[in-house]
Enzyme design. Structure first.
Site, PDB file in Angstrom:
ATOM      1  N   GLY A  48      20.217  11.789  12.095  1.00 27.46           N
ATOM      2  CA  GLY A  48      21.293  10.824  12.007  1.00 27.46           C
ATOM      3  C   GLY A  48      21.153   9.782  13.091  1.00 27.46           C
ATOM      4  O   GLY A  48      20.572  10.046  14.155  1.00 27.46           O
ATOM      5  N   GLN A  53      23.936   3.504  18.850  1.00 28.04           N
ATOM      6  CA  GLN A  53      22.702   4.017  19.449  1.00 28.04           C
ATOM      7  C   GLN A  53      21.586   2.978  19.464  1.00 28.04           C
ATOM      8  O   GLN A  53      20.593   3.154  20.164  1.00 28.04           O
ATOM      9  CB  GLN A  53      22.233   5.268  18.714  1.00 28.04           C
ATOM     10  CG  GLN A  53      23.173   6.451  18.885  1.00 28.04           C
ATOM     11  CD  GLN A  53      22.641   7.657  18.161  1.00 28.04           C
ATOM     12  OE1 GLN A  53      22.903   7.849  16.982  1.00 28.04           O
ATOM     13  NE2 GLN A  53      21.874   8.466  18.879  1.00 28.04           N
ATOM     14  N   CYS A 110      20.663  14.898  20.921  1.00 31.22           N
ATOM     15  CA  CYS A 110      21.005  13.526  20.553  1.00 31.22           C
ATOM     16  C   CYS A 110      19.866  12.610  20.967  1.00 31.22           C
ATOM     17  O   CYS A 110      19.322  12.754  22.068  1.00 31.22           O
ATOM     18  CB  CYS A 110      22.301  13.125  21.262  1.00 31.22           C
ATOM     19  SG  CYS A 110      22.835  11.442  20.912  1.00 31.22           S
ATOM     20  N   LEU A 111      19.543  11.677  20.103  1.00 33.36           N
ATOM     21  CA  LEU A 111      18.488  10.725  20.423  1.00 33.36           C
ATOM     22  C   LEU A 111      18.866   9.832  21.609  1.00 33.36           C
ATOM     23  O   LEU A 111      17.989   9.269  22.257  1.00 33.36           O
ATOM     24  CB  LEU A 111      18.159   9.864  19.196  1.00 33.36           C
ATOM     25  CG  LEU A 111      17.609  10.626  17.987  1.00 33.36           C
ATOM     26  CD1 LEU A 111      17.471   9.702  16.778  1.00 33.36           C
ATOM     27  CD2 LEU A 111      16.282  11.293  18.321  1.00 33.36           C
ATOM     28  N   HIS A 152      28.835  14.596  14.493  1.00 31.61           N
ATOM     29  CA  HIS A 152      28.083  14.034  15.623  1.00 31.61           C
ATOM     30  C   HIS A 152      27.976  12.511  15.482  1.00 31.61           C
ATOM     31  O   HIS A 152      28.233  11.772  16.447  1.00 31.61           O
ATOM     32  CB  HIS A 152      26.694  14.683  15.660  1.00 31.61           C
ATOM     33  CG  HIS A 152      25.820  14.199  16.763  1.00 31.61           C
ATOM     34  ND1 HIS A 152      25.480  14.987  17.836  1.00 31.61           N
ATOM     35  CD2 HIS A 152      25.193  13.009  16.972  1.00 31.61           C
ATOM     36  CE1 HIS A 152      24.683  14.305  18.652  1.00 31.61           C
ATOM     37  NE2 HIS A 152      24.500  13.101  18.139  1.00 31.61           N
ATOM     38  N   GLU A 153      27.596  12.033  14.306  1.00 31.98           N
ATOM     39  CA  GLU A 153      27.401  10.586  14.109  1.00 31.98           C
ATOM     40  C   GLU A 153      28.729   9.840  14.130  1.00 31.98           C
ATOM     41  O   GLU A 153      28.820   8.745  14.699  1.00 31.98           O
ATOM     42  CB  GLU A 153      26.628  10.308  12.818  1.00 31.98           C
ATOM     43  CG  GLU A 153      25.233  10.887  12.790  1.00 31.98           C
ATOM     44  CD  GLU A 153      24.375  10.566  14.014  1.00 31.98           C
ATOM     45  OE1 GLU A 153      24.482   9.445  14.566  1.00 31.98           O
ATOM     46  OE2 GLU A 153      23.609  11.438  14.435  1.00 31.98           O
ATOM     47  N   HIS A 156      29.909   9.131  17.590  1.00 35.95           N
ATOM     48  CA  HIS A 156      29.287   7.954  18.217  1.00 35.95           C
ATOM     49  C   HIS A 156      30.109   6.697  17.970  1.00 35.95           C
ATOM     50  O   HIS A 156      30.150   5.797  18.813  1.00 35.95           O
ATOM     51  CB  HIS A 156      27.871   7.730  17.678  1.00 35.95           C
ATOM     52  CG  HIS A 156      26.824   8.534  18.351  1.00 35.95           C
ATOM     53  ND1 HIS A 156      26.534   8.433  19.694  1.00 35.95           N
ATOM     54  CD2 HIS A 156      25.957   9.461  17.863  1.00 35.95           C
ATOM     55  CE1 HIS A 156      25.549   9.255  20.008  1.00 35.95           C
ATOM     56  NE2 HIS A 156      25.178   9.896  18.909  1.00 35.95           N
TER      57      HIS A 156
END
Length: 193
Positions: A48, A53, A110-111, A152-153, A156
């Site tokens: 995701g 991000q 997480c990226l 999670h997304e 953000h």
């Protein structure tokens, strides 16, 4: 075009993203952004990616959990997590509804917090209302790992990182998790879960 993924500490990750307006949906810019996000997600690789991000403060996220990402997991690990492949899709201006039930704890990363992981409690069942890239209303009921990815997304988009929800004593480098904890976590779920 691969985009730079911003890291924790960048202010855009802590801001509430603004909703996309109706006049932005059919723009070439939006469709190019989505295509660039997908390329970036696949190259990372991740499951995701939210617009903050990549430095954009808008309510846009993409999800894709490809079957090839499951190859390093055993059938038991996938079963316990409720992890199944999820086709690529776009979420714009999503609204999360908790479908009751308990939270489950698993390690996630997480990226934008590259190289680290921690146990994070998340609801196992959720509903999400959102718009797709064409502005069409969509609704999804999700459970297991897919529900975790969505939460999670969507976090953000409100300026929340998984480190805000994690169990602090479980925070560790990804290397330590893979070397020391991944098999222990799975053993605990077999015994207690």
């Amino acid at each position: 075009m691969k985009l730079e993924i911003v890291q924790a500490g960048d202010p855009v990750l802590r801001q509430t993203a603004r909703p996309l307006r109706a006049d932005e949906f059919d723009s070439a810019e939006l469709h190019q952004t989505i295509a660039n996000m997908l390329e970036t997600l696949r190259l990372a690789p991740g499951v995701g990616l939210a617009a903050p991000q990549i430095g954009l403060g808008v309510q846009l996220a993409i999800i894709e959990d490809r079957a090839e990402y499951h190859c390093s997991w055993t059938e038991e690990q996938l079963r316990v997590r409720g992890r199944v492949p999820v086709s690529f899709h776009v979420l714009i201006n999503p609204e999360l509804e908790i479908d009751g039930g308990a939270q489950v704890e698993f390690f996630e990363g997480c990226l934008s917090v590259a190289g680290y992981t921690a146990e994070v409690p998340r609801y196992n069942r959720i509903c999400v209302h959102y718009l797709d890239e064409h502005g069409e209303k969509q609704f999804v009921e999700a459970q297991g790992w897919y529900a975790r990815i969505l939460q999670h997304e969507i976090d953000h988009l409100s300026g929340t990182l998984y480190i805000d929800r994690m169990k602090p004593r479980t925070f560790m480098s990804l290397k330590n998790y893979l070397d020391r904890w991944r098999s222990a976590e799975d053993e605990a779920h077999r015994i207690f879960g």
